[in-house]
Design a protein around this motif. Structure first.
Motif, short mmCIF file in Angstrom:
data_model
loop_
_atom_site.label_atom_id
_atom_site.label_comp_id
_atom_site.label_asym_id
_atom_site.label_seq_id
_atom_site.Cartn_x
_atom_site.Cartn_y
_atom_site.Cartn_z
N PRO A 1 0.59 -1.39 -0.07
CA PRO A 1 0.17 0.19 -0.08
C PRO A 1 0.82 1.18 0.15
CG PRO A 1 0.06 -0.79 2.31
CD PRO A 1 1.03 -1.75 1.36
N ALA A 2 0.28 2.30 -0.72
CA ALA A 2 0.97 3.54 -0.63
C ALA A 2 -0.11 4.59 -0.68
CB ALA A 2 2.11 3.79 -1.73
N ARG A 3 -0.16 5.63 -0.06
CA ARG A 3 -1.34 6.48 -0.22
C ARG A 3 -1.11 7.47 -1.50
NH1 ARG A 3 -1.52 10.09 4.54
NH2 ARG A 3 0.45 10.06 4.29
N ASP A 4 0.47 7.69 -1.78
CA ASP A 4 0.68 8.75 -2.82
C ASP A 4 2.15 8.67 -3.14
OD1 ASP A 4 1.90 9.85 -0.45
OD2 ASP A 4 0.19 11.59 -0.25
N TRP A 5 2.73 9.61 -3.97
CA TRP A 5 4.01 9.24 -4.34
C TRP A 5 4.89 9.48 -3.12
CZ3 TRP A 5 8.20 7.46 -6.17
CH2 TRP A 5 9.35 8.15 -6.33
N PRO A 6 4.56 10.80 -2.41
CA PRO A 6 5.72 11.00 -1.31
C PRO A 6 5.83 9.94 -0.36
CG PRO A 6 4.31 12.78 -1.75
CD PRO A 6 3.72 11.86 -2.62
N SER A 7 4.64 8.93 -0.01
CA SER A 7 4.82 7.87 0.90
C SER A 7 5.36 7.07 0.18
CB SER A 7 3.76 7.62 1.60
OG SER A 7 2.65 7.03 0.40
N ALA A 8 5.35 6.74 -1.11
CA ALA A 8 6.25 5.49 -1.71
C ALA A 8 7.44 5.79 -1.92
CB ALA A 8 5.61 5.27 -3.05
N ALA A 9 7.98 7.20 -2.04
CA ALA A 9 9.35 7.51 -2.10
C ALA A 9 10.13 7.15 -0.81
CB ALA A 9 9.66 8.99 -2.63
N ALA A 10 9.34 7.54 0.22
CA ALA A 10 9.87 7.59 1.57
C ALA A 10 10.19 5.79 1.93
CB ALA A 10 9.03 8.07 2.68
N ALA A 11 9.10 4.99 1.45
CA ALA A 11 9.29 3.66 1.60
C ALA A 11 10.40 2.96 0.79
CB ALA A 11 8.08 3.01 1.32
N LEU A 12 10.67 3.48 -0.37
CA LEU A 12 11.73 3.07 -1.26
C LEU A 12 13.01 3.41 -0.61
CD1 LEU A 12 10.23 4.09 -4.66
CD2 LEU A 12 10.69 1.76 -3.66
N LEU A 13 12.91 4.63 -0.18
CA LEU A 13 14.43 5.18 0.50
C LEU A 13 14.83 4.45 1.86
CD1 LEU A 13 14.05 8.78 -0.10
CD2 LEU A 13 15.85 7.14 -1.23
N ARG A 14 13.61 4.04 2.52
CA ARG A 14 13.73 3.22 3.90
C ARG A 14 14.03 1.70 3.59
NH1 ARG A 14 8.89 5.85 5.38
NH2 ARG A 14 7.92 3.68 5.04
N GLY A 15 13.99 1.28 2.45
CA GLY A 15 14.15 -0.06 1.91
C GLY A 15 12.95 -0.95 2.12
N ASP A 16 11.76 -0.28 2.52
CA ASP A 16 10.56 -1.13 2.94
C ASP A 16 9.97 -1.25 1.84
OD1 ASP A 16 11.20 -0.59 5.59
OD2 ASP A 16 9.58 1.12 5.68
N ALA A 17 10.31 -1.06 0.46
CA ALA A 17 9.64 -1.67 -0.69
C ALA A 17 10.69 -1.45 -1.72
CB ALA A 17 8.67 -0.40 -1.33
N ASP A 18 10.74 -2.28 -2.80
CA ASP A 18 11.77 -2.72 -3.83
C ASP A 18 11.51 -1.80 -4.87
OD1 ASP A 18 13.24 -4.69 -2.31
OD2 ASP A 18 11.50 -6.06 -2.81
N LEU A 19 10.35 -1.60 -5.42
CA LEU A 19 9.55 -0.83 -6.41
C LEU A 19 8.49 0.13 -6.03
CD1 LEU A 19 9.91 -3.24 -9.32
CD2 LEU A 19 11.39 -1.37 -9.32
N GLY A 20 8.26 1.08 -6.91
CA GLY A 20 7.15 1.97 -6.77
C GLY A 20 6.50 2.03 -8.15
N PHE A 21 5.10 2.07 -8.31
CA PHE A 21 4.47 2.27 -9.50
C PHE A 21 3.36 3.26 -9.29
CE2 PHE A 21 1.39 1.13 -12.63
CZ PHE A 21 1.94 1.15 -13.66
#
Length: 317
Positions: free
Chosen positions: A119-139
């Protein structure tokens, strides 16, 4: 209360299909067993999650429960993957859920079991998850973030999707076979969230001088279409291939001269390329070539200025 993830999964699939029979078929169970799962979950929560009169639709409690339910399923999937230590699943956060981003992912991924949507509400939250290593990819749709909060991330444009205008059947322009964006200046743009958070809609409104704007809470696609259907003065934009939950009483009209395009991109952390990233990128490239996802003509189409640099990211990385 300990939630049974099987019951949560039954709820999520029903929320997606709004049909008990189709949800049961997707989960490979009987409709009777599926209905019992939903009833059991509602009993545990002491809340009715679906209205069942005249069709299936989410209640207010169901709409509140849905995003947290998706997060619970994603966390469960990650826990299983960690225990099995397969090392091959790709955790992919998606956003823009009103526009059904996973339908594009599904057409590009050859082996669905390799992808774990998150889950990601929006691009800022997805970007933060990517940088933390909580996600491998965002779409989803990527746009520049203030304060350099997207530094360290790479992206690849994978799809440009034409956008339709959606209006009530009672809207003054509902009878048109096609419309220009400029034709909408006397109508009110309905934004299913604060317009400052929806970069594409805000830039569209600014570019085509749509002065009348109204926004409200994002309560899901059903709430969106209900609002547009009930207000003949307003319109919203919707990707041409995205499914509307209930198109009755609505008109989806192609936009031309120019045609707005919604840019879907993959994003990842530059310092970490998942072993399956190149395989997934090839899948998107092949699907895009077959389905002409990246067709763009500057004389015919419109992209926000911030999306133009993405055209250079379509070459293999």
């Amino acid at each position: 209360m300990d939630l049974d993830l099987a019951l949560v999964r039954a709820f999520v699939v029903t929320a997606e299909t709004l049909h008990f029979g189709r949800a049961a078929a997707r989960l490979k169970t009987s409709q009777q067993a599926h209905s019992k799962r939903i009833a059991r979950l509602e009993s545990q929560l002491a809340a009715r999650l679906f209205e069942r009169d005249g069709g299936i639709r989410l209640t207010e409690a169901g709409r509140r429960f849905e995003p947290a339910a998706r997060e619970a399923l994603a966390a469960g999937d990650r826990a299983v993957a960690a225990a099995l230590d397969t090392g091959q699943a790709v955790r992919i956060d998606v956003w823009g859920h009103l526009y059904a981003p996973l339908r594009t992912v599904a057409q590009a991924v050859q082996a669905p079991g390799t992808v774990q949507p998150g889950p990601a509400r929006d691009w800022p939250s997805a970007a933060a998850a990517l940088l933390r290593g909580d996600a491998d990819l965002g779409f989803g749709r990527v746009h520049p973030l203030p304060g350099g909060h997207d530094a360290g991330l790479a992206q690849r444009l994978v799809r440009l999707e034409p956008v339709d205008v959606v209006v009530s059947a009672a809207h003054p322009l509902a009878g048109a076979a096609q419309l220009r964006p400029a034709d909408l200046r006397d109508s009110t743009l309905w934004s299913p969230a604060e317009l400052t958070r929806l970069d594409f809609l805000r830039r569209f409104a600014d570019a085509f001088r749509i002065a009348r704007r109204q926004d409200g809470p994002n309560l899901g696609p059903e709430h969106l279409v209900h609002h547009v259907r009930s207000d003949p003065a307003c319109f919203t934009l919707f990707p041409a291939d995205a499914p509307l939950p209930d198109p009755g009483g609505l008109r989806c009209i192609p936009l031309v001269a120019p045609t707005p395009l919604y840019a879907w991109s993959l994003a990842w952390r530059k310092s970490h390329r998942h072993p399956l990233l190149d395989t997934l990128l090839r899948g998107f490239t092949d699907a895009g070539r077959t389905r002409r996802w990246l067709d763009y003509d500057p004389e015919r189409d419109w992209l926000p200025d911030t999306d133009h640099p993405k055209l250079a990211t379509t070459a293999p990385a």
